[in-house]
Design a protein around this motif. Structure first.
Motif, PDB file in Angstrom:
ATOM      1  N   ARG A  69       0.855  -1.174   0.000  1.00 49.51           N
ATOM      2  CA  ARG A  69       0.000   0.000   0.000  1.00 49.51           C
ATOM      3  C   ARG A  69       0.898   1.232   0.000  1.00 49.51           C
ATOM      4  O   ARG A  69       2.043   1.180   0.488  1.00 49.51           O
ATOM      5  N   ILE A  70       0.381   2.319  -0.540  1.00 50.10           N
ATOM      6  CA  ILE A  70       1.186   3.529  -0.759  1.00 50.10           C
ATOM      7  C   ILE A  70       0.493   4.712  -0.105  1.00 50.10           C
ATOM      8  O   ILE A  70      -0.728   4.872  -0.234  1.00 50.10           O
ATOM      9  N   VAL A  71       1.262   5.526   0.610  1.00 50.90           N
ATOM     10  CA  VAL A  71       0.760   6.811   1.068  1.00 50.90           C
ATOM     11  C   VAL A  71       1.618   7.915   0.488  1.00 50.90           C
ATOM     12  O   VAL A  71       2.808   7.717   0.183  1.00 50.90           O
ATOM     13  N   PHE A  72       1.003   9.069   0.313  1.00 47.60           N
ATOM     14  CA  PHE A  72       1.691  10.282  -0.119  1.00 47.60           C
ATOM     15  C   PHE A  72       1.647  11.273   1.035  1.00 47.60           C
ATOM     16  O   PHE A  72       0.711  11.276   1.833  1.00 47.60           O
ATOM     17  N   TYR A  93       6.325   9.867  -1.690  1.00 54.46           N
ATOM     18  CA  TYR A  93       5.529   8.665  -1.458  1.00 54.46           C
ATOM     19  C   TYR A  93       6.295   7.697  -0.568  1.00 54.46           C
ATOM     20  O   TYR A  93       7.523   7.685  -0.510  1.00 54.46           O
ATOM     21  N   PHE A  94       5.519   6.884   0.153  1.00 58.35           N
ATOM     22  CA  PHE A  94       6.040   5.902   1.092  1.00 58.35           C
ATOM     23  C   PHE A  94       5.233   4.623   0.894  1.00 58.35           C
ATOM     24  O   PHE A  94       4.049   4.677   0.563  1.00 58.35           O
ATOM     25  N   TYR A  95       5.853   3.488   1.088  1.00 63.45           N
ATOM     26  CA  TYR A  95       5.153   2.235   0.833  1.00 63.45           C
ATOM     27  C   TYR A  95       5.439   1.213   1.921  1.00 63.45           C
ATOM     28  O   TYR A  95       6.458   1.268   2.615  1.00 63.45           O
ATOM     29  N   ASN A 101       5.450  -0.441   8.945  1.00 65.45           N
ATOM     30  CA  ASN A 101       6.835  -0.088   8.617  1.00 65.45           C
ATOM     31  C   ASN A 101       6.870   0.483   7.205  1.00 65.45           C
ATOM     32  O   ASN A 101       6.599  -0.236   6.228  1.00 65.45           O
ATOM     33  N   TRP A 102       7.194   1.777   7.132  1.00 65.44           N
ATOM     34  CA  TRP A 102       7.109   2.496   5.872  1.00 65.44           C
ATOM     35  C   TRP A 102       8.496   2.797   5.322  1.00 65.44           C
ATOM     36  O   TRP A 102       9.391   3.211   6.056  1.00 65.44           O
ATOM     37  N   LYS A 103       8.653   2.588   4.016  1.00 67.43           N
ATOM     38  CA  LYS A 103       9.900   2.911   3.332  1.00 67.43           C
ATOM     39  C   LYS A 103       9.690   4.160   2.477  1.00 67.43           C
ATOM     40  O   LYS A 103       8.641   4.333   1.847  1.00 67.43           O
ATOM     41  N   THR A 104      10.699   5.024   2.451  1.00 65.45           N
ATOM     42  CA  THR A 104      10.611   6.248   1.656  1.00 65.45           C
ATOM     43  C   THR A 104      10.900   5.939   0.203  1.00 65.45           C
ATOM     44  O   THR A 104      11.932   5.349  -0.133  1.00 65.45           O
ATOM     45  N   GLY A 105       9.976   6.330  -0.662  1.00 65.78           N
ATOM     46  CA  GLY A 105      10.154   6.071  -2.081  1.00 65.78           C
ATOM     47  C   GLY A 105      10.720   7.252  -2.848  1.00 65.78           C
ATOM     48  O   GLY A 105      11.154   7.105  -3.979  1.00 65.78           O
ATOM     49  N   GLY A 106      10.695   8.451  -2.251  1.00 68.56           N
ATOM     50  CA  GLY A 106      11.220   9.628  -2.934  1.00 68.56           C
ATOM     51  C   GLY A 106      10.126  10.578  -3.375  1.00 68.56           C
ATOM     52  O   GLY A 106       8.932  10.361  -3.125  1.00 68.56           O
ATOM     53  N   SER A 107      10.522  11.649  -4.047  1.00 66.99           N
ATOM     54  CA  SER A 107       9.566  12.629  -4.564  1.00 66.99           C
ATOM     55  C   SER A 107       8.763  11.998  -5.688  1.00 66.99           C
ATOM     56  O   SER A 107       9.318  11.290  -6.543  1.00 66.99           O
ATOM     57  N   ILE A 108       7.471  12.266  -5.698  1.00 72.32           N
ATOM     58  CA  ILE A 108       6.651  11.663  -6.748  1.00 72.32           C
ATOM     59  C   ILE A 108       6.926  12.307  -8.108  1.00 72.32           C
ATOM     60  O   ILE A 108       6.934  11.631  -9.131  1.00 72.32           O
ATOM     61  N   PHE A 109       7.193  13.615  -8.133  1.00 71.76           N
ATOM     62  CA  PHE A 109       7.403  14.326  -9.386  1.00 71.76           C
ATOM     63  C   PHE A 109       8.858  14.753  -9.530  1.00 71.76           C
ATOM     64  O   PHE A 109       9.517  15.091  -8.538  1.00 71.76           O
ATOM     65  N   ASP A 167      13.563  -5.303  -4.901  1.00 72.15           N
ATOM     66  CA  ASP A 167      14.108  -4.201  -4.105  1.00 72.15           C
ATOM     67  C   ASP A 167      13.034  -3.289  -3.523  1.00 72.15           C
ATOM     68  O   ASP A 167      13.344  -2.394  -2.735  1.00 72.15           O
ATOM     69  N   GLY A 168      11.785  -3.461  -3.936  1.00 68.65           N
ATOM     70  CA  GLY A 168      10.728  -2.610  -3.402  1.00 68.65           C
ATOM     71  C   GLY A 168       9.815  -2.068  -4.480  1.00 68.65           C
ATOM     72  O   GLY A 168       9.424  -2.790  -5.405  1.00 68.65           O
ATOM     73  N   LEU A 169       9.511  -0.794  -4.382  1.00 72.05           N
ATOM     74  CA  LEU A 169       8.488  -0.183  -5.229  1.00 72.05           C
ATOM     75  C   LEU A 169       8.968   1.176  -5.712  1.00 72.05           C
ATOM     76  O   LEU A 169       9.620   1.914  -4.976  1.00 72.05           O
ATOM     77  N   ARG A 170       8.609   1.503  -6.958  1.00 69.26           N
ATOM     78  CA  ARG A 170       8.953   2.803  -7.539  1.00 69.26           C
ATOM     79  C   ARG A 170       7.743   3.372  -8.270  1.00 69.26           C
ATOM     80  O   ARG A 170       7.010   2.625  -8.922  1.00 69.26           O
TER      81      ARG A 170
END
Length: 432
Positions: A69-72, A93-95, A101-109, A167-170
């Motif tokens: 699941r993803i949150v912004f 975004y974080f997933y 336990n949330w991982k930082t995915g980076g800036s969406i744009f 490795d996760g989600l992008r």
């Protein structure tokens, strides 16, 4: 405007949050959250994180992407003074697989000449539809501006996709950005019309109901000078918040037309922030966040989640708990959390927010600026707050428990027994 809406508004005007309702606001055991203490570790120690929202499907359910699941969230560097974070806000975004336990995915744009509109992005919502992300946001200011301005438009970036691997989600582009809506000066106040303390046209929230596609948003209702609103009291007229709504005539999530407000708070409150709806048992529960200082003179409120209920999306909303107050902070920690978002979970509502200022009990957030800079940073939580559990029964609500910082279960996940359930099992006093 469709004919049904036109007839309703001509007959009734928009439903109102009245001064009589708001005068009944008071803290009770049913509406106060427990004290929040700092977590063992924030979601990301390099970031300030505040307003947060899920990636959702068209029907409002939380999107599941290969078990994630993803949150912004709005974000900035954690080295920045908290009071400056809105001036540079970007959406990250974080997933998570477990909702804890949330991982930082980076800036969406990507921030470039084809990047997001505005000089910074404020809160919005996110739709996942047939493999494509529609990221709705508030475009604040103008791209490339040298001095900050506060023009606000409802915007969307669409075309993004989600990729997962070991490795996760992008989330990846390319994105197309466009302005969806600007205030019209008739239903919703323009910046040039504004006479109030704060101008608002922001927080787009995607919602689909019975096959019709909508955006809800925060706005202000135009009140011309010399109006008899608020008994002609010009000071009260400056407090003119509303919950706006726009409708897509085709169902296309990038095409919307303005409609009259869902809820009006003229003479009551200036900011009805982050409006969103939860459907339950044939009822529509409309929630907003607001501050103590945005209530009109003569009314006392709190930084809190407020709610209203109607039997249809455009029905006659009445305030929950008679006043509208659903969830607030304790009196000795009045600014510990803010920007609440409620979602359905079986017999309960779960409410997420961000951890704001702790060890701070002064009557106004303005007094944060008096603190040394090191103390401003230390006392700002800047991460996800504990999730609050709320029992919903018709037009009444009750706080019944909490979960951990940033624990956001899916609707079908079993929750531990709440303190309210434990108390219900205790024998009556007469049984001892």
């Amino acid at each position: 405007m469709n004919e049904r809406t036109r007839e309703f508004e001509a007959k009734n005007g928009p439903p109102a949050w009245t001064r009589e309702h708001a005068a009944a606001i008071e803290r009770t055991d049913d509406t106060v959250a427990p004290i929040i203490y700092p977590p063992e570790a924030p979601v990301d120690s390099d970031l300030h994180i505040w307003d947060t929202w899920f990636l959702r499907e068209r029907d409002g359910s939380i999107a599941d992407i290969d078990g994630y699941r993803i949150v912004f969230a709005l974000s900035s560097s954690s080295e920045l003074l908290p009071g400056k974070r809105h001036d540079v806000a970007t959406i990250r975004y974080f997933y998570s697989r477990d909702g804890e336990n949330w991982k930082t995915g980076g800036s969406i744009f990507d921030v470039d000449e084809k990047g997001p509109l505005g000089s910074r992005q404020w809160a919005g919502s996110a739709l996942y539809d047939q493999g494509t992300i529609y990221a709705y946001y508030t475009a604040s200011g103008a791209r490339g501006e040298e001095a900050l301005t506060y023009t606000q438009r409802l915007a969307v970036g669409h075309g993004g996709t989600v990729e997962t691997d070991e490795d996760g989600l992008r989330i990846e582009g390319p994105w197309t950005h466009e302005v969806l809506l600007e205030p019209d000066g008739e239903f919703y106040e323009t910046e040039s019309q504004s006479r109030g303390m704060i101008y608002t046209f922001r927080d787009p929230w995607f919602f689909e109901d019975e096959g019709t596609t909508y955006l809800l948003f925060e706005a202000n209702t135009p009140v011309p000078e010399g109006s008899d609103a608020c008994g002609g009291d010009a000071a009260q007229q400056e407090f003119n918040g509303s919950v706006g709504i726009a409708e897509s005539p085709t169902g296309n999530p990038t095409e919307f037309e303005l409609r009259p407000p869902l809820l009006d708070a003229v003479c009551v409150n200036q900011e009805l922030e982050r409006p969103h709806v939860v459907r339950r048992d044939g009822c529509y529960y409309l929630f907003i966040s607001s501050h103590d200082h945005t209530f009109t003179p003569g009314l006392d409120g709190y930084d809190a989640l407020y709610g209203f209920v109607a039997d249809s999306l455009r029905g006659e909303y009445e305030p929950l708990n008679a006043s509208g107050l659903v969830l607030t902070n304790p009196s000795n920690a009045p600014f510990q959390a803010y920007s609440w978002l409620a979602y359905d979970h079986g017999d309960e509502l779960l409410v997420t927010s961000f951890f704001n200022y702790f060890e701070f009990d002064r009557p106004s957030l303005d007094e944060v600026a008096v603190l040394p800079e090191a103390e401003q940073l230390r006392r700002f939580g800047g991460t996800l707050a504990p999730t609050v559990r709320i029992r919903l029964d018709g037009n009444r609500t009750k706080v019944v428990g909490t979960l951990g910082h940033g624990h956001l279960p899916l609707p079908d996940e079993e929750l531990p027994e709440s303190w309210w359930e434990r108390c219900e099992k205790l024998p009556d006093e007469g049984e001892y």
